[in-house]
Design an enzyme around this catalytic site. Structure first.
Site, PDB file in Angstrom:
ATOM      1  N   GLU A   1      -2.300   8.769   7.761  1.00  0.00           N
ATOM      2  CA  GLU A   1      -0.878   8.293   7.955  1.00  0.00           C
ATOM      3  C   GLU A   1       0.489   9.651   9.150  1.00  0.00           C
ATOM      4  OE1 GLU A   1       1.928   6.336   6.078  1.00  0.00           O
ATOM      5  OE2 GLU A   1      -0.205   5.651   5.102  1.00  0.00           O
TER       6      GLU A   1
ATOM      7  N   CYS B   1     -11.009   3.816  -0.004  1.00  0.00           N
ATOM      8  CA  CYS B   1      -9.264   3.696   0.059  1.00  0.00           C
ATOM      9  C   CYS B   1      -9.230   3.147   1.481  1.00  0.00           C
ATOM     10  CB  CYS B   1      -9.302   5.229   0.555  1.00  0.00           C
ATOM     11  SG  CYS B   1      -6.988   5.642   0.708  1.00  0.00           S
ATOM     12  N   THR B   2      -8.205   1.267   1.413  1.00  0.00           N
ATOM     13  CA  THR B   2      -7.874   1.480   2.317  1.00  0.00           C
ATOM     14  C   THR B   2      -7.478   2.171   3.724  1.00  0.00           C
ATOM     15  OG1 THR B   2      -5.759   0.820   1.971  1.00  0.00           O
ATOM     16  CG2 THR B   2      -6.914  -0.693   0.611  1.00  0.00           C
ATOM     17  N   HIS B   3      -7.172   2.975   3.977  1.00  0.00           N
ATOM     18  CA  HIS B   3      -6.784   3.868   5.001  1.00  0.00           C
ATOM     19  C   HIS B   3      -7.882   4.087   5.422  1.00  0.00           C
ATOM     20  CE1 HIS B   3      -2.958   4.504   3.032  1.00  0.00           C
ATOM     21  NE2 HIS B   3      -2.625   5.166   3.899  1.00  0.00           N
TER      22      HIS B   3
ATOM     23  N   CYS C   1      -4.234  -1.428  -1.591  1.00  0.00           N
ATOM     24  CA  CYS C   1      -4.764   0.413  -2.425  1.00  0.00           C
ATOM     25  C   CYS C   1      -5.521   0.140  -2.811  1.00  0.00           C
ATOM     26  CB  CYS C   1      -3.191   0.834  -2.476  1.00  0.00           C
ATOM     27  SG  CYS C   1      -3.420   2.515  -2.851  1.00  0.00           S
ATOM     28  N   ASN C   2      -7.210   0.699  -3.131  1.00  0.00           N
ATOM     29  CA  ASN C   2      -7.637   1.332  -4.027  1.00  0.00           C
ATOM     30  C   ASN C   2      -6.947   1.862  -5.495  1.00  0.00           C
ATOM     31  OD1 ASN C   2     -10.802   0.233  -3.158  1.00  0.00           O
ATOM     32  ND2 ASN C   2      -9.361   1.111  -1.246  1.00  0.00           N
ATOM     33  N   THR C   3      -6.407   2.981  -5.002  1.00  0.00           N
ATOM     34  CA  THR C   3      -5.892   3.698  -6.469  1.00  0.00           C
ATOM     35  C   THR C   3      -4.727   3.099  -6.953  1.00  0.00           C
ATOM     36  OG1 THR C   3      -5.678   5.354  -4.355  1.00  0.00           O
ATOM     37  CG2 THR C   3      -4.114   5.836  -6.371  1.00  0.00           C
TER      38      THR C   3
ATOM     39  N   ASP D   1       0.945  -1.078   0.177  1.00  0.00           N
ATOM     40  CA  ASP D   1       0.330   0.281   0.080  1.00  0.00           C
ATOM     41  C   ASP D   1       0.921   1.302  -0.001  1.00  0.00           C
ATOM     42  OD1 ASP D   1      -2.566   1.460   0.162  1.00  0.00           O
ATOM     43  OD2 ASP D   1      -1.879   1.825   2.422  1.00  0.00           O
ATOM     44  N   SER D   2       0.380   2.389   0.178  1.00  0.00           N
ATOM     45  CA  SER D   2       1.017   3.569   0.212  1.00  0.00           C
ATOM     46  C   SER D   2       1.157   4.080   1.629  1.00  0.00           C
ATOM     47  CB  SER D   2       0.442   5.154  -0.473  1.00  0.00           C
ATOM     48  OG  SER D   2      -1.137   5.079   0.208  1.00  0.00           O
TER      49      SER D   2
ATOM     50  N   TYR E   1      -0.917   8.754  -2.415  1.00  0.00           N
ATOM     51  CA  TYR E   1      -0.448   7.503  -4.148  1.00  0.00           C
ATOM     52  C   TYR E   1      -1.690   8.898  -5.245  1.00  0.00           C
ATOM     53  CZ  TYR E   1       2.500   3.689  -3.474  1.00  0.00           C
ATOM     54  OH  TYR E   1       3.700   2.567  -3.349  1.00  0.00           O
ATOM     55  N   GLY E   2      -3.133   8.424  -4.308  1.00  0.00           N
ATOM     56  CA  GLY E   2      -3.947   9.593  -4.794  1.00  0.00           C
ATOM     57  C   GLY E   2      -3.493  10.940  -5.455  1.00  0.00           C
TER      58      GLY E   2
HETATM   59  N1  DGL Z   1      -4.625   2.949   0.390  1.00  0.00           N
HETATM   60  C1  DGL Z   1      -4.719   4.014  -0.721  1.00  0.00           C
HETATM   61  C2  DGL Z   1      -6.333   3.767  -1.503  1.00  0.00           C
HETATM   62  O1  DGL Z   1      -6.882   2.678  -1.081  1.00  0.00           O
HETATM   63  C3  DGL Z   1      -4.072   5.486  -0.317  1.00  0.00           C
HETATM   64  C4  DGL Z   1      -4.022   5.870  -1.385  1.00  0.00           C
HETATM   65  C5  DGL Z   1      -3.104   7.763  -1.151  1.00  0.00           C
HETATM   66  O2  DGL Z   1      -1.835   6.884  -0.957  1.00  0.00           O
HETATM   67  O3  DGL Z   1      -3.921   8.191  -1.889  1.00  0.00           O
HETATM   68  O4  DGL Z   1      -6.579   4.295  -2.084  1.00  0.00           O
END
Ligand code: DGL
Length: 262
Positions: A151, A183-185, A73-75, A10-11, A42-43
């Site tokens: 984060e 988003c997994t966060h 990570c969805n992104t 993940d990011s 990442y988004g």
């Molecule tokens: N956990 C990432 C997701 O699911 C976060 C993306 C990001 O870093 O912006 O999209």
């Protein structure tokens, strides 16, 4: 082969919400988790940049012997999984916003999706919405700033609450009865979201579905471990280990957290 670890990336810390679901369903599997916090979020990046970062993470996990990779990570999934599947010879599990179950259950026929700009602007997100949400209004909201706050561990801060109110109000005004966390966060925001949302609005995320899919693909490819012992878990971050530690404090007996520049 089947005793090799599952790779997850993940990011940053968000994918630990997915790792926890996988660990519940597959407690004997070993895993290696990469938190690319140095490059979060990442988004806000371009598709090309997201693909390059996903290649870097994938190659490190493959170099460490992973048998399957979960893009937690969805992104990264919505922008890079087609590329990854086309270039590497291991199964990839991706995660996308849970539009389908929300659309099936919504009574108001109006569903809110909170996700990153990178996810909401991707063509994979749009084709999923078109295929699974016919007759449903999808109210999209970019969660700008939320990943960085998570984060930084500022989940319960006033800044986070105020930002969430700004994002939720327009969706509530449209009459949503489901909020999809894309988003997994964001699952780490659920306690705060529950305080802010009216009781009839349900929150839905994709963590459990990803864990079930991981199990199914391991079985289908005969990659399930034969070990009867509890899995060993290695977490690697390219920033301060304390951040990742705080998200894994309830699992601290079974995980090893290290710093590596990647
Ligand atoms: N956990 C990432 C997701 O699911 C976060 C993306 C990001 O870093 O912006 O999209």
């Amino acid at each position: 082969m089947n005793k090799r670890p599952i790779g997850i990336f993940d990011s940053g810390v968000g994918g630990t919400s997915i790792w926890k679901e996988i660990n519940v369903l597959l407690p004997n599997e070993d895993s290696i988790y990469l938190a690319d916090s140095k490059n979060a979020p990442y988004g806000e990046k371009s598709k090309d940049e997201i693909i390059q970062l996903s290649i870097k993470n994938t190659e490190l996990l493959l170099a460490k012997g992973c048998k399957l990779i979960v893009v937690a990570c969805n992104t990264a999934t919505t922008n890079a999984i087609d590329y990854l599947r086309g270039h590497y010879n291991v199964p990839f599990i991706g995660i996308e916003p849970a539009i389908k179950p929300a659309a099936l259950q919504s009574r108001s026929k109006t569903v809110g999706v909170l996700a990153t700009k990178g996810t909401l602007s991707s063509s994979l997100f749009h084709s999923t919405s078109e295929n699974h949400a016919q007759g449903i209004r999808i109210i999209e909201q970019i969660g700008k700033g939320l990943v960085s706050l998570i984060e930084e561990g500022k989940i319960n801060s006033n800044t986070t609450k105020e930002l969430l109110i700004t994002y939720l109000d327009p969706m509530l005004a449209e009459g949503i009865d489901y909020l999809v966390l894309g988003c997994t966060h964001y699952p780490y925001l659920i306690p705060v979201l529950e305080d802010l949302l009216p009781a009839h609005v349900k929150i839905i995320d994709s963590g459990e579905a990803v864990a079930r899919q991981t199990k199914a693909i391991l079985e289908r490819n005969k990659l399930i471990t034969s070990s009867k012992e509890k899995g060993k878990h290695q977490f690697i971050t390219n920033t301060d280990v304390r951040v990742l530690k705080s998200f894994l404090k309830n699992n601290s007996s079974s995980v090893k957290i290290t710093y590596q520049d990647f």
